[in-house]
Design a protein around this motif. Structure first.
Motif, PDB file in Angstrom:
ATOM      1  N   LYS A 160       1.785   6.820  -6.779  1.00 17.71           N
ATOM      2  CA  LYS A 160       0.720   7.754  -7.148  1.00 17.71           C
ATOM      3  C   LYS A 160       1.194   9.199  -6.998  1.00 17.71           C
ATOM      4  O   LYS A 160       0.938  10.033  -7.872  1.00 17.71           O
ATOM      5  N   VAL A 161       1.898   9.506  -5.922  1.00 20.43           N
ATOM      6  CA  VAL A 161       2.419  10.858  -5.706  1.00 20.43           C
ATOM      7  C   VAL A 161       3.441  11.214  -6.777  1.00 20.43           C
ATOM      8  O   VAL A 161       3.421  12.323  -7.325  1.00 20.43           O
ATOM      9  N   ILE A 207       0.837  -1.204   0.000  1.00 21.72           N
ATOM     10  CA  ILE A 207       0.000   0.000   0.000  1.00 21.72           C
ATOM     11  C   ILE A 207       0.873   1.255   0.000  1.00 21.72           C
ATOM     12  O   ILE A 207       0.605   2.215  -0.733  1.00 21.72           O
ATOM     13  N   ALA A 208       1.936   1.262   0.798  1.00 12.66           N
ATOM     14  CA  ALA A 208       2.819   2.429   0.867  1.00 12.66           C
ATOM     15  C   ALA A 208       3.517   2.673  -0.466  1.00 12.66           C
ATOM     16  O   ALA A 208       3.631   3.824  -0.909  1.00 12.66           O
ATOM     17  N   GLU A 224       1.932  16.995 -13.252  1.00 12.81           N
ATOM     18  CA  GLU A 224       1.824  18.430 -12.966  1.00 12.81           C
ATOM     19  C   GLU A 224       2.993  19.205 -13.565  1.00 12.81           C
ATOM     20  O   GLU A 224       2.842  20.333 -14.010  1.00 12.81           O
ATOM     21  N   SER A 225       4.176  18.595 -13.585  1.00 11.55           N
ATOM     22  CA  SER A 225       5.337  19.300 -14.120  1.00 11.55           C
ATOM     23  C   SER A 225       5.273  19.422 -15.638  1.00 11.55           C
ATOM     24  O   SER A 225       5.833  20.356 -16.203  1.00 11.55           O
ATOM     25  N   ARG A 226       4.619  18.512 -16.306  1.00  8.08           N
ATOM     26  CA  ARG A 226       4.523  18.557 -17.763  1.00  8.08           C
ATOM     27  C   ARG A 226       3.444  19.521 -18.243  1.00  8.08           C
ATOM     28  O   ARG A 226       3.487  19.958 -19.375  1.00  8.08           O
TER      29      ARG A 226
END
Length: 52
Positions: A41-42, A34-35, A49-51
């Motif tokens: 996912k992060v 899970i971790a 977001e950077s693209r």
């Protein structure tokens, strides 16, 4: 009425400890999966977001 001898607490805690030791390794595998999934996912969201 004394009901203190109805429950064998030492047997209960010994059994609980045995089951906990037995399950702990498998539980840690599930927590690790899970971790790692949350970490991926992060990272994927950060790359998206950077693209844009």
């Amino acid at each position: 009425m004394d009901v203190s001898n109805v429950w064998d607490w030492s047997f209960f805690w010994d059994s609980f400890g045995f089951i906990l030791r037995l399950v702990a390794s498998f539980l840690m595998i599930v927590v690790a999966i899970i971790a790692v999934g949350m970490l991926l996912k992060v990272v994927i969201n950060a790359i998206r977001e950077s693209r844009s």
